[in-house]
Design a protein around this motif. Sequence first.
Motif, PDB file in Angstrom:
ATOM      1  N   SER A  35       0.887  -1.266   0.044  1.00  0.00           N
ATOM      2  CA  SER A  35       0.051   0.035   0.163  1.00  0.00           C
ATOM      3  C   SER A  35       0.906   1.283   0.025  1.00  0.00           C
ATOM      4  O   SER A  35       0.425   2.437  -0.219  1.00  0.00           O
ATOM      5  CB  SER A  35      -1.012  -0.161   1.210  1.00  0.00           C
ATOM      6  OG  SER A  35      -0.147   0.080   2.254  1.00  0.00           O
ATOM      7  N   HIS A  36       2.140   1.167   0.466  1.00  0.00           N
ATOM      8  CA  HIS A  36       3.253   2.230   0.454  1.00  0.00           C
ATOM      9  C   HIS A  36       3.481   2.785  -0.971  1.00  0.00           C
ATOM     10  O   HIS A  36       3.737   3.715  -1.180  1.00  0.00           O
ATOM     11  CB  HIS A  36       4.325   2.167   1.385  1.00  0.00           C
ATOM     12  CG  HIS A  36       5.057   1.172   0.688  1.00  0.00           C
ATOM     13  ND1 HIS A  36       4.700  -0.356   0.661  1.00  0.00           N
ATOM     14  CD2 HIS A  36       6.302   1.098   0.384  1.00  0.00           C
ATOM     15  CE1 HIS A  36       5.696  -1.035   0.144  1.00  0.00           C
ATOM     16  NE2 HIS A  36       6.696  -0.195  -0.111  1.00  0.00           N
ATOM     17  N   LEU A  37       3.142   1.908  -1.866  1.00  0.00           N
ATOM     18  CA  LEU A  37       3.622   2.136  -3.420  1.00  0.00           C
ATOM     19  C   LEU A  37       2.134   2.156  -4.163  1.00  0.00           C
ATOM     20  O   LEU A  37       2.238   3.158  -5.089  1.00  0.00           O
ATOM     21  CB  LEU A  37       4.349   1.040  -3.846  1.00  0.00           C
ATOM     22  CG  LEU A  37       5.829   1.017  -3.115  1.00  0.00           C
ATOM     23  CD1 LEU A  37       6.483  -0.230  -3.727  1.00  0.00           C
ATOM     24  CD2 LEU A  37       6.567   2.065  -3.359  1.00  0.00           C
ATOM     25  N   LEU A  38       1.219   1.605  -3.796  1.00  0.00           N
ATOM     26  CA  LEU A  38       0.021   1.297  -4.591  1.00  0.00           C
ATOM     27  C   LEU A  38      -1.174   2.043  -4.137  1.00  0.00           C
ATOM     28  O   LEU A  38      -2.050   1.753  -4.490  1.00  0.00           O
ATOM     29  CB  LEU A  38      -0.056  -0.227  -4.795  1.00  0.00           C
ATOM     30  CG  LEU A  38       1.023  -0.864  -5.614  1.00  0.00           C
ATOM     31  CD1 LEU A  38       0.767  -2.336  -5.871  1.00  0.00           C
ATOM     32  CD2 LEU A  38       1.244  -0.276  -7.200  1.00  0.00           C
ATOM     33  N   GLY A  39      -1.081   2.505  -2.818  1.00  0.00           N
ATOM     34  CA  GLY A  39      -2.160   3.232  -2.485  1.00  0.00           C
ATOM     35  C   GLY A  39      -2.794   4.392  -3.058  1.00  0.00           C
ATOM     36  O   GLY A  39      -1.917   4.975  -3.994  1.00  0.00           O
ATOM     37  N   GLY A  41      -3.027   7.716  -4.970  1.00  0.00           N
ATOM     38  CA  GLY A  41      -2.259   8.651  -4.964  1.00  0.00           C
ATOM     39  C   GLY A  41      -0.946   8.400  -4.931  1.00  0.00           C
ATOM     40  O   GLY A  41       0.059   9.305  -5.143  1.00  0.00           O
ATOM     41  N   LYS A  42      -0.596   7.019  -4.676  1.00  0.00           N
ATOM     42  CA  LYS A  42       1.007   6.840  -4.630  1.00  0.00           C
ATOM     43  C   LYS A  42       1.624   6.872  -5.884  1.00  0.00           C
ATOM     44  O   LYS A  42       0.998   6.453  -6.726  1.00  0.00           O
ATOM     45  CB  LYS A  42       0.999   5.461  -3.882  1.00  0.00           C
ATOM     46  CG  LYS A  42       0.698   5.659  -2.309  1.00  0.00           C
ATOM     47  CD  LYS A  42       1.398   6.557  -1.497  1.00  0.00           C
ATOM     48  CE  LYS A  42       0.797   6.392  -0.044  1.00  0.00           C
ATOM     49  NZ  LYS A  42       1.500   7.217   0.858  1.00  0.00           N
ATOM     50  N   VAL A  43       2.937   6.790  -5.929  1.00  0.00           N
ATOM     51  CA  VAL A  43       3.601   7.213  -6.926  1.00  0.00           C
ATOM     52  C   VAL A  43       3.527   6.181  -8.200  1.00  0.00           C
ATOM     53  O   VAL A  43       3.560   6.303  -9.497  1.00  0.00           O
ATOM     54  CB  VAL A  43       5.116   7.623  -6.778  1.00  0.00           C
ATOM     55  CG1 VAL A  43       5.903   6.599  -6.130  1.00  0.00           C
ATOM     56  CG2 VAL A  43       5.848   7.709  -8.167  1.00  0.00           C
TER      57      VAL A  43
END
Length: 442
Positions: A35-39, A41-43
Amino acid sequence: MYEDPQQSLFDDRELTGPLASRLRPRELSEFVGQSHLLGDGKVLRRIIESDQASSMIFWGPPGVGKTTLARIIAGRTKAHFINFSAVTSGIKEIKEVMNRAEQSRRVGNKTILFIDEIHRFNKAQQDAFLPYVEKGSIILIGATTENPSFEVNSALLSRCKVFVLQSLTPEELGQLLRQALDSPKGFGNQKIHITPEMLGAIAGFANGDARVALSTLEMVILNSENETITPEIIDQCISQKSLLYDKNGEEHYNIISALHKSMRNSDVQAAIYWLARMLEAGEDPLYVARRVTRFASEDIGMADSRALEIAVAAYQACHYIGMPECSVHLTHAVTYMSLAPKSNALYVAYEQAKGDAQRMIADPVPLQIRNAPTQLMKDLGYGKGYEYAHDTQDKLTTMRCLPDSLDGHRYYRPTTQGHEARVTERLEQIESWHRQHDQKNT
């Protein structure tokens, strides 16, 4: 060898193969974890949804979705997507694919090249990609379980964005397992009776690896009777957990670092845990004993000189009897190191002296402390002015032993920790004696 076209990423195995293949997500909405990458608005999510992929590397442990993300990109991109094998491809195959990609670029088409296990490519193979990445013939997407800082050429790495994927949490693995039970591609057409506690046990056993979690669930169900899972079946299928540890890889250095820093922090409980992690994963006990021996002088030193004795004794014990018996000797040494008073004064002293030695490597040895085995040397002044400390009442002399350019330099600065407090007192006595007698001689 390379697989082409992009449909080769999605074959019939996803319908008839192992559970992990059947459930492999095709859309971001199906993806679990990261989720830190694919949540929202994540880049990385924005990159995939906008089809704006640039060269990147997915780095993370096994079973966290590196290849799956590449497959999702392959399904969404308008670029030509090539799946390349780092295991079976040589320079000839690389250049062949690169030439095709360059031809596509000239007519305005993009090529995305996905390389699983990119760390398996040697330097020459990686260098072959570099000019094509630089001029935009290809967009390179690599996946690796190894630290790319060590395994990917710096020139290539500097042109890639590194995305660090994390092990799945027990909650995320639980979500994945429930999806497998509900999905028609999994066991949705069967009435599997399994408790939440059993799913939790499988998630814990998987240790963050989605592939292991799904494979274990499949094994459990295939070995059940009447689609009812019993505690006995669970115990049989998760009786042995393999520890995440590679004696030649990054995790090796992570765990020995954790052991060293736990001892330095006097955290004996953590130190014993990290010791066990290494030994139970098959680490050479002599390697651990050598690192503990280094620690004894680097981080304890004169604060407790017995630390070095115990470390060397532990090494000898490991050499004599080996594993598993020597685990208790290493525990003895690690516990002693953790609880001993700490001083890095010896380490600091040597590092400072090393710097001076490297800068002043040609400074001559003072004449008074040179050896004079021949008459010629004596005639040249070798040994002239030498004072034999044992002939003095205080066993001290005013003779200078450092080169003139370093006169007065101090390297060893003892602390007040443990026995080093007594060393501090002794050094102060020596320095006080010199101040008194040096004044008399000036």
